[in-house]
Design a protein around this motif. Structure first.
Motif, PDB file in Angstrom:
ATOM      1  N   ASN A   1      42.278 -35.559 -11.579  1.00 44.63           N
ATOM      2  CA  ASN A   1      43.938 -36.287 -11.076  1.00 44.63           C
ATOM      3  C   ASN A   1      44.883 -35.137 -11.197  1.00 44.63           C
ATOM      4  OD1 ASN A   1      45.364 -38.193 -10.178  1.00 44.63           O
ATOM      5  ND2 ASN A   1      46.198 -38.927 -12.457  1.00 44.63           N
ATOM      6  N   MET A   2      44.513 -33.738 -11.506  1.00 47.26           N
ATOM      7  CA  MET A   2      45.417 -32.753 -11.691  1.00 47.26           C
ATOM      8  C   MET A   2      45.205 -31.949 -10.680  1.00 47.26           C
ATOM      9  SD  MET A   2      46.675 -33.984 -14.604  1.00 47.26           S
ATOM     10  CE  MET A   2      47.861 -32.471 -14.891  1.00 47.26           C
TER      11      MET A   2
ATOM     12  N   GLN B   1      49.669 -34.053 -23.394  1.00 47.90           N
ATOM     13  CA  GLN B   1      49.209 -35.194 -22.483  1.00 47.90           C
ATOM     14  C   GLN B   1      48.421 -36.244 -23.430  1.00 47.90           C
ATOM     15  OE1 GLN B   1      51.232 -33.926 -20.254  1.00 47.90           O
ATOM     16  NE2 GLN B   1      49.571 -34.760 -19.001  1.00 47.90           N
TER      17      GLN B   1
ATOM     18  N   HIS C   1      50.117 -35.005 -11.875  1.00 40.44           N
ATOM     19  CA  HIS C   1      49.089 -35.849 -11.846  1.00 40.44           C
ATOM     20  C   HIS C   1      49.419 -36.417 -10.271  1.00 40.44           C
ATOM     21  CE1 HIS C   1      49.792 -35.948 -16.172  1.00 40.44           C
ATOM     22  NE2 HIS C   1      48.534 -36.473 -16.286  1.00 40.44           N
TER      23      HIS C   1
ATOM     24  N   ASP D   1      44.473 -39.363 -17.180  1.00 43.81           N
ATOM     25  CA  ASP D   1      44.788 -38.171 -17.415  1.00 43.81           C
ATOM     26  C   ASP D   1      43.589 -37.306 -17.415  1.00 43.81           C
ATOM     27  OD1 ASP D   1      46.616 -35.751 -18.099  1.00 43.81           O
ATOM     28  OD2 ASP D   1      46.087 -36.157 -20.149  1.00 43.81           O
TER      29      ASP D   1
END
Length: 189
Positions: A158-159, A105, A144, A154
């Motif tokens: 946002n996950m 990531q 995401h 990232d």
């Protein structure tokens, strides 16, 4: 067996100095130099060949130069590349799942030019009890919400966990664009 007589079972030893002219080309410490040349192998007539210590094939000597400094090597370029790739795969496989995820990531975020803050993939999935936030199924992926390609960072906020089907069908779409692909009917899950 004494008396300085030669043993009849063994041939007498020949001195390396006296028979030097019979030995032919000596192998270098970087690999065996082939005693023949192959015309037209790499566009050059009479180019010398070396034998790769890994694959055993005769290849042009130019394939045995390694690194930026073009130092001589005993393995051909193809074998060196394959061995380096094998090393990278083994090293990457030896890392913990969270470390593999973080490295992947971090590189993806750098490629898209967005922020990356390390987070634990395992903790995100555990917090959501491995449930897909879109359909409630078993989550194996992290998605995401705002895709990296759309400027989403990232970061953990946002996950969200997602099942494979939802994550792959959403792809790089925003939630509104993804919802529009279902048409007037509800999603098929």
């Amino acid at each position: 067996m004494g008396g300085g007589r030669a043993c009849p079972a063994r041939a007498p030893r020949r001195s390396a100095v006296t028979n030097h002219h019979r030995q032919g080309p000596k192998p270098s410490r970087f690999g065996a130099l082939s005693a023949f040349t192959a015309p037209g192998r790499s566009g050059e007539i009479g180019q010398s060949l070396k034998t790769c210590r890994l694959c055993g094939r005769d290849k042009p000597a130019s394939d045995f130069l390694a690194g930026k400094a073009k130092r001589p090597s005993s393995a051909c370029a193809q074998c060196r590349g394959a061995r380096a790739a094998q090393h990278r795969r083994r090293y990457f496989a030896s890392l913990s799942p969270d470390e593999r995820h973080t490295r992947t990531q971090r590189k993806r975020a750098a490629d898209y030019g967005v922020a990356h803050v390390p987070y634990s993939r395992t903790e995100v999935l555990a917090r959501w009890s491995h449930s897909c936030c879109y359909c409630g199924g078993w989550a194996t992926h992290l998605d995401h919400v705002i895709p990296l390609s759309r400027g989403g960072a990232d970061v953990e906020s946002n996950m969200v966990p997602a099942c494979e089907r939802c994550n792959l069908s959403k792809g790089a779409k925003s939630l509104a664009e993804w919802a529009a692909t279902f048409g007037p009917e509800p999603p098929p899950f």
